[in-house]
Design a protein around this motif. Structure first.
Motif, PDB file in Angstrom:
ATOM      1  N   ASP A 191       0.729  -1.177  -0.150  1.00 63.34           N
ATOM      2  CA  ASP A 191       0.021   0.098   0.308  1.00 63.34           C
ATOM      3  C   ASP A 191       0.755   1.337  -0.483  1.00 63.34           C
ATOM      4  O   ASP A 191       0.520   2.357  -0.176  1.00 63.34           O
ATOM      5  N   THR A 192       2.722   1.465  -0.277  1.00 63.67           N
ATOM      6  CA  THR A 192       2.794   2.300  -0.128  1.00 63.67           C
ATOM      7  C   THR A 192       2.812   2.676  -2.144  1.00 63.67           C
ATOM      8  O   THR A 192       2.693   1.896  -2.746  1.00 63.67           O
ATOM      9  N   PRO A 193       2.477   4.242  -1.519  1.00 66.16           N
ATOM     10  CA  PRO A 193       2.998   4.683  -3.349  1.00 66.16           C
ATOM     11  C   PRO A 193       3.980   4.623  -4.032  1.00 66.16           C
ATOM     12  O   PRO A 193       4.904   4.773  -3.868  1.00 66.16           O
ATOM     13  N   LEU A 194       3.781   3.961  -5.215  1.00 62.63           N
ATOM     14  CA  LEU A 194       4.698   3.473  -6.507  1.00 62.63           C
ATOM     15  C   LEU A 194       5.414   4.930  -6.468  1.00 62.63           C
ATOM     16  O   LEU A 194       6.412   4.567  -6.444  1.00 62.63           O
ATOM     17  N   ALA A 195       4.834   6.037  -6.846  1.00 59.84           N
ATOM     18  CA  ALA A 195       5.376   7.584  -7.343  1.00 59.84           C
ATOM     19  C   ALA A 195       6.928   7.406  -6.377  1.00 59.84           C
ATOM     20  O   ALA A 195       7.439   8.317  -6.187  1.00 59.84           O
ATOM     21  N   THR A 196       7.273   6.739  -4.784  1.00 56.99           N
ATOM     22  CA  THR A 196       7.754   6.955  -3.951  1.00 56.99           C
ATOM     23  C   THR A 196       9.150   6.293  -4.346  1.00 56.99           C
ATOM     24  O   THR A 196      10.180   6.558  -4.422  1.00 56.99           O
ATOM     25  N   HIS A 197       9.386   5.494  -5.827  1.00 59.99           N
ATOM     26  CA  HIS A 197      10.547   5.294  -6.603  1.00 59.99           C
ATOM     27  C   HIS A 197       9.650   5.293  -7.800  1.00 59.99           C
ATOM     28  O   HIS A 197      11.373   5.143  -8.722  1.00 59.99           O
ATOM     29  N   PHE A 198       8.991   5.541  -8.349  1.00 62.64           N
ATOM     30  CA  PHE A 198       8.760   4.605 -10.119  1.00 62.64           C
ATOM     31  C   PHE A 198       7.043   5.900 -10.498  1.00 62.64           C
ATOM     32  O   PHE A 198       6.302   5.518  -9.755  1.00 62.64           O
TER      33      PHE A 198
END
Length: 377
Positions: free
Chosen positions: A110-117
């Motif tokens: 549930d961590t947003p993918l936008a944290t890495h991509f």
């Protein structure tokens, strides 16, 4: 001859004829399912102009047998070492790899993918920053089509809020894999090797071409009747074109069914239907109501099909000349994998399931899919 999923059937192995080593305590008596398939398979292939068929059978959570029929190439029999392009059965491999990384604490659902991509086409799309692995693995990112080259301008877009609606798309799995690779600084094939292939004992499964493929890949027959080698992905693809043997993939399905490498919480999340699509799969007038599943929709990496008698995890694959399917019932610890190397393979799959699996909503649905493909030609 059928496997009654509500009863207990002894795990029987046909000695010397499977792609798996025989367990030390295995009985050397052919199972009725294997005998029935041996008898029926040649006609299935001939009637549908499909070059080869490979089947893996799982009972009590373990591989019972595998069988391969037909020709890998003209005049050359297919066998346990034959490699099949499994098309979209690639997706469950990627999903299970990612879920194992979640179980180990390396990734989070549930961590947003936008944290890495963030995909290059979605950098100016605010909704893209809400997408998570849970959304991507259940096809709920908001992407409206299977591949970006089918969208306007050949660019990816979102048509709805992530998490609110499901739509099958290979781009969802590309996105999930890109996030996993960026987070771990590791290529997808290496992540799969470390987290899944090595622990399961999958030594003949490939995202990219390998010298060991020489003389082993099953040629495929297209709708036009022509025969050629299947496509491959030189850089690897998270949603398509993995090549594997029936033994490797059947081992994988057995491990997935047992929940190997996962926590109970992840197993539960994997088997949750996030957007029920029963009406779309079983519209009025196509399949009689008494033969429709109770529920059907995307879980994490698998489609969940609740027939009322069984709650299957399943996935299928379709490319130019490949038709494949894999399914398992986790509570009853039964599963089956079917690879075919022809565009008419959907009918072969339907025939195999009708022969071996006693579940009317499942077999009615697979026959309806085969009929739909025929009408579309």
């Amino acid at each position: 001859m059928k496997f009654n999923l509500t009863g207990a059937v002894a795990a029987l192995v046909l000695a010397g004829c499977t792609g798996m080593p025989e367990p030390a305590d295995a009985q050397t008596v052919a199972s009725p399912q294997r005998l029935a398939l041996d008898k029926a398979a040649p006609a299935m292939l001939a009637q549908n102009n499909v070059p080869s068929l490979a089947v893996g059978w799982i009972e009590h959570g373990e591989v019972a047998w595998t069988a391969v029929y037909g020709e890998r190439a003209p005049g050359e029999p297919a066998d346990d070492n034959t490699l099949y392009n499994i098309a979209s059965l690639t997706k469950p491999l990627v999903a299970e790899t990612i879920l194992r990384l979640v179980a180990s604490g390396t990734l989070d659902l549930d961590t947003p993918l936008a944290t890495h991509f963030v995909d290059r086409d979605l950098t100016d799309e605010p909704r893209a920053r809400k997408i998570t692995l849970r959304h991507a693995l259940s096809h709920r990112t908001g992407i409206p089509d299977n591949w970006r080259d089918r969208m306007e301008g050949g660019k990816l877009r979102l048509d709805w809020e992530p998490g609110t609606q499901a739509k099958y798309s290979g781009e969802n799995y590309v996105m999930a894999a890109r996030y996993a690779m960026a987070t771990t600084d590791t290529r997808l094939d290496r992540l799969a090797q470390q987290a899944l292939f090595a622990p399961v004992g999958m030594n003949d499964t490939f995202f990219t071409p390998d010298p060991s493929w020489e003389g082993r890949v099953a040629m495929v027959r297209g709708e036009d009747g022509s025969l050629r080698l299947p496509d491959n992905s030189p850089q690897g693809n998270a949603a398509d074109n993995v090549h594997t043997t029936i033994g490797d993939y059947t081992r994988f399905v057995a491990a997935a069914m047992r929940g190997d490498g996962l926590t109970p919480e992840i197993v539960e999340a994997r088997g949750t239907i996030y957007d029920d699509q029963t009406q779309q799969v079983c519209p009025p007038g196509l399949i009689p109501p008494d033969k429709c599943a109770k529920a059907n929709g995307f879980g994490l990496g698998w489609i969940i099909l609740d027939t009322g008698t069984n709650r299957f995890h399943l996935h299928s694959g379709k490319d130019w000349g490949e038709r494949t399917v894999a399914l398992f019932e986790p509570d009853k610890r039964f599963g089956i994998v079917v690879f075919t190397s022809g565009a008419n393979g959907r009918q072969v799959i339907a025939d195999v399931l009708k022969l071996l699996v006693d579940d009317v909503p499942l077999t009615t649905l697979t026959q309806a899919e085969a009929d739909f493909e025929k009408r579309g030609r």
